[in-house]
Motif scaffolding. Structure first.
Motif, PDB file in Angstrom:
ATOM      1  N   ILE A  12       0.945  -1.238   0.027  1.00 17.17           N
ATOM      2  CA  ILE A  12      -0.053   0.081  -0.041  1.00 17.17           C
ATOM      3  C   ILE A  12       0.817   1.215  -0.035  1.00 17.17           C
ATOM      4  N   ARG A  13       0.562   2.175  -0.772  1.00 16.49           N
ATOM      5  CA  ARG A  13       1.181   3.578  -0.617  1.00 16.49           C
ATOM      6  C   ARG A  13       0.247   4.318   0.147  1.00 16.49           C
ATOM      7  N   GLY A  14       0.920   4.894   1.107  1.00 15.87           N
ATOM      8  CA  GLY A  14       0.216   5.823   1.970  1.00 15.87           C
ATOM      9  C   GLY A  14      -0.266   6.992   1.291  1.00 15.87           C
ATOM     10  N   ARG A  15      -1.207   7.763   2.208  1.00 11.46           N
ATOM     11  CA  ARG A  15      -1.659   9.171   1.410  1.00 11.46           C
ATOM     12  C   ARG A  15      -0.348  10.256   0.931  1.00 11.46           C
ATOM     13  N   ARG A  16       0.605  10.297   1.959  1.00 10.97           N
ATOM     14  CA  ARG A  16       1.617  10.947   1.688  1.00 10.97           C
ATOM     15  C   ARG A  16       3.005  10.242   1.345  1.00 10.97           C
ATOM     16  N   ASN A  19       6.511   5.624  -1.233  1.00 11.93           N
ATOM     17  CA  ASN A  19       6.927   4.200  -1.713  1.00 11.93           C
ATOM     18  C   ASN A  19       5.632   3.413  -1.054  1.00 11.93           C
ATOM     19  N   VAL A  21       4.428   0.185   0.682  1.00 15.67           N
ATOM     20  CA  VAL A  21       4.950  -0.574   1.719  1.00 15.67           C
ATOM     21  C   VAL A  21       4.063  -2.149   1.847  1.00 15.67           C
ATOM     22  N   TYR A  42      -7.233  -3.765   3.637  1.00 16.10           N
ATOM     23  CA  TYR A  42      -6.346  -3.132   4.167  1.00 16.10           C
ATOM     24  C   TYR A  42      -6.341  -1.370   3.973  1.00 16.10           C
ATOM     25  N   ARG A  44      -9.507   0.165   4.935  1.00 12.88           N
ATOM     26  CA  ARG A  44     -10.814   0.699   5.509  1.00 12.88           C
ATOM     27  C   ARG A  44     -10.592   1.890   6.193  1.00 12.88           C
ATOM     28  N   ARG A  45      -9.583   2.113   6.703  1.00 16.46           N
ATOM     29  CA  ARG A  45      -9.319   3.293   7.499  1.00 16.46           C
ATOM     30  C   ARG A  45      -8.594   4.352   6.881  1.00 16.46           C
ATOM     31  N   ASN A  46      -8.774   4.755   5.756  1.00 15.52           N
ATOM     32  CA  ASN A  46      -8.176   5.672   5.102  1.00 15.52           C
ATOM     33  C   ASN A  46      -6.766   5.599   5.066  1.00 15.52           C
ATOM     34  N   GLU A  47      -6.227   4.305   4.873  1.00 19.72           N
ATOM     35  CA  GLU A  47      -4.533   4.304   4.825  1.00 19.72           C
ATOM     36  C   GLU A  47      -4.134   4.657   3.474  1.00 19.72           C
TER      37      GLU A  47
ATOM     38  N   TYR B   7       2.502  -0.243   9.224  1.00 10.74           N
ATOM     39  CA  TYR B   7       1.511   0.834   9.145  1.00 10.74           C
ATOM     40  C   TYR B   7       2.071   2.309   9.409  1.00 10.74           C
ATOM     41  N   LEU B  10       3.624   4.250   6.546  1.00 15.59           N
ATOM     42  CA  LEU B  10       2.483   4.465   5.699  1.00 15.59           C
ATOM     43  C   LEU B  10       2.312   5.883   6.051  1.00 15.59           C
ATOM     44  N   TRP B  21      -4.110   7.953  12.066  1.00 15.92           N
ATOM     45  CA  TRP B  21      -5.244   7.262  11.130  1.00 15.92           C
ATOM     46  C   TRP B  21      -5.913   6.033  11.841  1.00 15.92           C
ATOM     47  N   PHE B  27     -11.223  11.766   8.053  1.00 17.39           N
ATOM     48  CA  PHE B  27     -12.632  11.388   7.404  1.00 17.39           C
ATOM     49  C   PHE B  27     -13.093  12.857   6.995  1.00 17.39           C
TER      50      PHE B  27
END
Lengths: 94, 284
Positions: A12-16, A19, A21, A42, A44-47, B7, B10, B21, B27
């Motif tokens: 997953i690449r996070g919002r900011r 890379n 991960v 993975y 569901r919580r805005n990751e 996490y 991330l 988060w 949200f």
């Protein structure tokens, strides 16, 4: 049924983040469903803003047996770290 | 990069505070900045009835999807179906709240969800039918999400700003629901002999309930039958890949929009409402 579904590794690449991960793995019948499952499991919580799914059997990995030949030789080579330079006081950001 | 916890990395570089988060940050409130007073020129009773009906569709669908928990064929599918159910529950809460506001009798979302009897529910009957097998649930989800997406896409310009805002939020969710159902319909329809036979049976079971949908959508700028073409296009694209088609069927008379329901709604509501009715005023 699960035993028939191949395992996928999810990145997953996070919002900011810059890379992707590795966040975990899941089973899915094919690549497209793997992406949908990854979205549901993975992010569901805005990751994340981007997902990669790779079949686990497509990943070449080093094995624990190779740990010593692979990694131990670098353990005593402290000269590979650039810590022996004298840094002048007026050089910032180092 | 922090390798201790995947996490954490991330959210590296996220110094603004969104990094937390895991507690639910970043949200968006779908009603942020939306004026919730009912505008002049909007018929309050019509708005209340319309939001109630769309809210009931979502609430009952959500309950059926939640029933898949612990019963889905795969853990991944269980999470997917529950996610979709929770999306719909969110839509139901907003719509039932709006129905209560427009009605002006002091009923909130909980009063409407938990303290109405089956005859007072206005959901389409397709939503309340039992889950059946995975093929039936997927086929129903495909039809209902396609229909609701086509309907809500039109409601994004509804005269009521809250209904328009809820519709704008919902179209993104529904587009995913439709995609999920369509992907499974393709795989089941084009899968094994067993999966195909079950999909053929599911399409036959769905057929008699389709006419009720297009009759149930009129209001707030939507003409009856407006979405039929959109739904047909989705089913046609599934048919093009798999050959699965909806057979001709005699529509079941009546409509959930008039409070006419199958015998399956009452047991569903009994389960949905039992805790709230046993402990009125309870909070948790």
């Amino acid at each position: 049924m699960s035993k028939d579904w191949p395992l996928f590794e999810i990145f997953i690449r996070g919002r900011r983040g810059l890379n992707h991960v590795h966040v975990g793995s899941l089973r899915a019948p094919d690549e497209q469903m793997a992406l949908m499952h990854a979205r549901d499991l993975y992010t569901r919580r805005n990751e994340g803003v981007s997902i990669w799914a790779v079949r686990s059997d497509a990943i070449a990995a080093s094995t624990p047996d190779e740990k010593d030949p692979y990694f131990a030789p670098s353990g005593d080579k402290v000269y590979r770290h650039p810590t022996f330079y004298q840094i002048p006081d007026d050089v910032p950001h180092i | 990069m922090n390798d201790d916890h995947v996490y954490l990395s991330l959210t590296e570089g996220d110094a603004g505070g969104d990094a937390r988060w895991a507690f639910g940050t970043g949200f968006e409130d779908p009603l942020h900045g939306v004026d919730t007073t009912v505008p002049d020129g909007v018929d309050r009773d019509a708005l209340a009835a319309y939001c109630l009906a769309l809210g009931d569709d979502a609430l009952i669908s959500s309950q059926r999807l939640a029933e898949w928990c612990t019963r889905a064929p795969e853990l991944e599918e269980e999470v997917a179906l529950a996610n979709i159910g929770l999306d719909l529950l969110g839509q139901a809460r907003l719509l039932l709240s709006r129905a209560g506001q427009a009605e002006g009798a002091g009923r909130d979302e909980d009063a409407l969800a938990y303290f109405r009897d089956p005859a007072d529910f206005r959901n389409v009957r397709l939503a309340e039918l039992p889950n059946g097998d995975f093929a039936f649930s997927i086929t129903r989800l495909l039809v209902l999400s396609s229909w609701r997406l086509a309907l809500f896409a039109r409601l994004t310009s509804a005269a009521d700003p809250v209904l328009a805002a809820v519709a704008a939020k919902a179209v993104k969710e529904l587009a995913y629901h439709r995609e999920y159902a369509a992907q499974w319909a393709l795989r089941l329809g084009d899968g094994t002999e067993e999966s195909r036979a079950r999909m053929v049976r599911a399409f036959a079971e769905i057929a008699p309930w389709l006419a009720e949908l297009s009759a149930a959508e009129a209001g707030f700028g939507v003409e009856p039958g407006a979405t039929a073409q959109d739904v047909a296009a989705v089913l046609a694209s599934v048919a093009a890949e798999t050959g699965l088609t909806v057979p001709e069927a005699t529509p079941v008379p009546g409509s959930g929009r008039d409070g006419e329901h199958t015998e399956h709604l009452a047991p569903l509501l009994a389960e949905l409402q039992s805790v709230a009715r046993a402990h009125p005023e309870a909070t948790w």
